[in-house]
Design an enzyme around this catalytic site. Structure first.
Site, PDB file in Angstrom:
ATOM      1  CG  HIS A 176     -18.835  -5.876  70.828  1.00 33.45           C
ATOM      2  ND1 HIS A 176     -18.779  -6.722  71.910  1.00 33.45           N
ATOM      3  CD2 HIS A 176     -17.547  -5.683  70.447  1.00 33.45           C
ATOM      4  CE1 HIS A 176     -17.517  -7.029  72.177  1.00 33.45           C
ATOM      5  NE2 HIS A 176     -16.758  -6.395  71.303  1.00 33.45           N
ATOM      6  CB  CYS A 205     -23.328 -11.180  74.941  1.00 31.75           C
ATOM      7  SG  CYS A 205     -23.087  -9.441  74.547  1.00 31.75           S
ATOM      8  CD  GLU A 224     -13.306  -6.828  70.576  1.00 32.08           C
ATOM      9  OE1 GLU A 224     -14.105  -7.083  71.494  1.00 32.08           O
ATOM     10  OE2 GLU A 224     -12.068  -6.776  70.750  1.00 32.08           O
TER      11      GLU A 224
END
Length: 446
Positions: free
Chosen positions: A250, A369, A174
C-alpha cells in the site's frame, strides 16, 4: 468552521493470529505460524491511542469484525454445528479457516475512504467502504464495516454513505491506505492524492513483477466520483513498481501526508516530479515535500522498519509529530535518517515518538495502518452516534474488557477451537453495549 482530525483506531480482535495471509506483505508472510498474543496486541493498540489522547490528539475507536466468520464457511459448503464446521474446515481447507479467523480489520486505514465536508459539493462527510477484493480474508469485511460506519455516522444531514465498489479485479479498492488528503490546514479545501498500482483498462503495462498491485486507477477514480470530487481536487499517481516488489503493498508503507506535508521515499511514485507538480498546481497552500532518498533509507529498510507507516500529527503551533513503530530504532539507517534528515531538516516535523506495536507489526501493520482519519467540524463531531470518542473512562472500560475476554496465546491450530468462537461472540456482544452501537454484527441481526 472548526475542523479537527480524529484518528479512529481499530480495536484488535480476539482472534489476532499469525497466518501469513497477505501475499506481498513481507512482515505477514515472514511471521506465518508464530504464536500470537491477542491480549497484548489489543492492549498495545489501546496504549498507543491513550497516549496520543493524553497528548491532545482526538482519538476514536472502531470495533473488530465478527470472527471466525462461520457464515462464510457455510456459504463455501461446510455444514453442521459450529463445532462441526470448524473441524471440517481445519481438516479439509485449513487455509480457509485461517482466512475466516483473520483479525485484519484492526488495520482501519483499509476500512474506507473518507472525504471531509469542506471538499464535498453537498457539504457532507462522505464514506466508501473498501471492497478489499484482492484478498479473500479482507473481502469478508466491507458489509460489517459499512454497517459500523453507518451506525456511528448516522445523521444524514452530516454524513453520506456509499456502497463498496464492485468486488472485481478492475475495481480493486484498498481504502485510505492509498489515499492522502493535503491542505494548508484541515478546514481549508484540500487536494486528494490517490495512489494506484495498476490500470485495469488500458495503460502502458508497466507493473510489478514479484507481488500483485492491489489498487487500481479505476477504483480510485470511482471513489472520487462517488464523493463528488472534481479534477481540480484530485491527483492520481501510480505507485512505483519497484516499491511494490519490495513489499510496499500500500502507499502508506512508503509515504505519509498531513496538512501541507508529504513525507515520502524516493521510490514511492513512478513519476515523482509529475506527482509533486500536480499537487502544487492544485493546492491553495504551498506543498511541503519531505523526500527521503534511497541512499539514506533503502526500500528494504523502509519495509522492515515501517518508517513511512507512521502517524504524522499536526500540533496547535503548526509543528508536526511523527509517531513511529519501535522497529525504526532497530535499523541504524532509519534511526539516523529520523535524527539527521527529518528532525534536523527544514520542515515542520519537530518530534519523533516511538510506540511499541510489535504484535501488529509482525502481521504487517504499523501505527498508520491502525487508524482511519476523519476530519470533522464541531457540528459533525456532535452528530456522532454511539460512544466511540476516546476518554479516560472509555479507555479504562476497554482495557478491562480486553483483559476479561482475550487469550494471551493463540496459535494457528487454536483457530478450530469452538470455545474461541463462543468467547468471541460473547466479547463482541458486550463491546457493542460499551460502545452503544446497537446491532452491527451478523449474529446480532439474526
Amino acid at each position: 468552521m472548526s475542523m479537527r482530525e480524529i484518528n479512529f483506531d481499530g480495536l484488535v480482535g480476539p482472534t489476532h493470529n499469525y497466518s501469513g495471509l497477505a501475499h506481498g506483505n513481507v512482515a505477514s508472510m515472514s511471521h506465518e505460524g508464530l504464536v500470537a498474543n491477542p491480549r497484548e496486541a489489543a492492549l498495545q493498540g489501546l496504549e498507543k491511542i491513550k497516549s496520543l489522547m493524553d497528548s491532545g490528539y482526538a482519538q476514536g475507536v472502531l470495533p473488530p469484525q465478527q470472527r471466525p466468520d462461520l457464515g462464510a464457511l457455510r456459504e463455501l459448503g461446510f455444514a453442521g454445528s459450529d463445532a462441526r464446521v470448524l473441524a471440517r474446515a481445519a481438516d479439509e481447507a485449513p487455509q480457509l479457516l485461517r482466512a475466516v479467523c483473520s483479525a485484519s480489520s484492526m488495520w482501519t486505514a483499509n476500512a474506507a475512504t473518507v472525504t471531509p465536508s469542506v471538499d464535498a459539493p453537498d457539504g457532507r462527510v462522505h464514506f466508501t467502504p473498501a471492497n478489499l477484493q484482492s484478498s479473500f480474508h479482507r473481502y469478508l469485511e466491507p458489509t460489517t464495516t459499512g454497517r459500523v460506519l453507518a451506525s456511528i455516522f448516522a445523521d444524514e444531514a452530516c454524513f453520506a454513505h456509499h456502497p463498496a465498489l464492485p468486488a472485481t479485479p478492475a475495481f480493486s479498492d484498498e481504502g485510505a491506505a492509498n489515499h492522502t488528503r493535503l491542505a494548508g490546514e484541515h478546514g481549508e479545501p484540500g487536494v486528494h492524492l490517490y495512489v494506484y498500482g495498476r490500470q485495469a483498462f488500458g495503460g502502458d503495462g508497466i507493473a510489478p513483477r514479484r507481488y500483485p498491485a492491489r489498487q487500481t486507477l479505476e477504483a480510485s477514480q470511482a471513489v472520487a466520483r462517488q464523493h463528488g470530487l472534481g479534477d481540480a481536487q484530485t491527483v492520481f499517481a501510480q505507485q512505483h513498481p519497484e516499491a511494490i516488489d519490495a513489499g510496499v503493498f500500500h502507499n502508506d508503507v512508503i509515504a505519509v501526508g498531513n496538512g501541507p506535508v508529504l513525507l515520502y521515499h524516493e521510490r514511492a511514485f513512478r513519476d515523482e516530479q509529475g506527482t509533486l507538480d500536480a499537487l502544487r498546481e492544485r493546492m491553495a497552500s504551498p506543498l511541503i515535500p519531505v523526500r527521503v532518498p534511497v541512499e539514506a533509507v533503502s526500500l528494504d529498510d523502509a519495509v522492515a522498519s515501517y518508517l513511512f507507516n507512521s502517524q504524522l500529527l499536526t500540533n496547535p503551533d503548526g509543528t508536526m509529530t511523527l509517531v513511529v513503530p519501535g522497529e525504526c530504532q532497530e535499523r541504524e539507517a532509519v534511526w539516523r535518517c529520523l535524527q539527521d534528515h527529518l528532525l534536523a531538516g527544514h520542515n515542520p516535523i519537530s518530534e519523533v515518538v516511538v510506540k511499541d506495536v510489535k504484535q501488529s507489526m509482525r502481521n504487517g501493520g504499523g501505527p498508520a495502518c491502525l487508524r482511519l482519519r476523519v476530519a470533522l467540524s464541531e457540528a459533525e463531531r456532535a452528530a456522532i452516534s454511539g460512544r466511540v470518542l476516546l476518554d479516560d473512562a472509555l479507555h479504562g472500560e476497554l482495557v478491562a474488557w480486553v483483559e476479561r475476554h482475550y487469550r494471551d496465546r493463540l496459535a494457528p491450530a487454536d483457530l478450530a477451537d469452538p470455545a474461541l468462537a463462543s468467547e468471541t461472540l460473547t466479547a463482541l456482544d458486550e463491546l457493542t453495549g460499551i460502545l452503544r452501537l446497537g446491532s452491527v454484527y451478523p449474529f446480532q441481526l439474526g
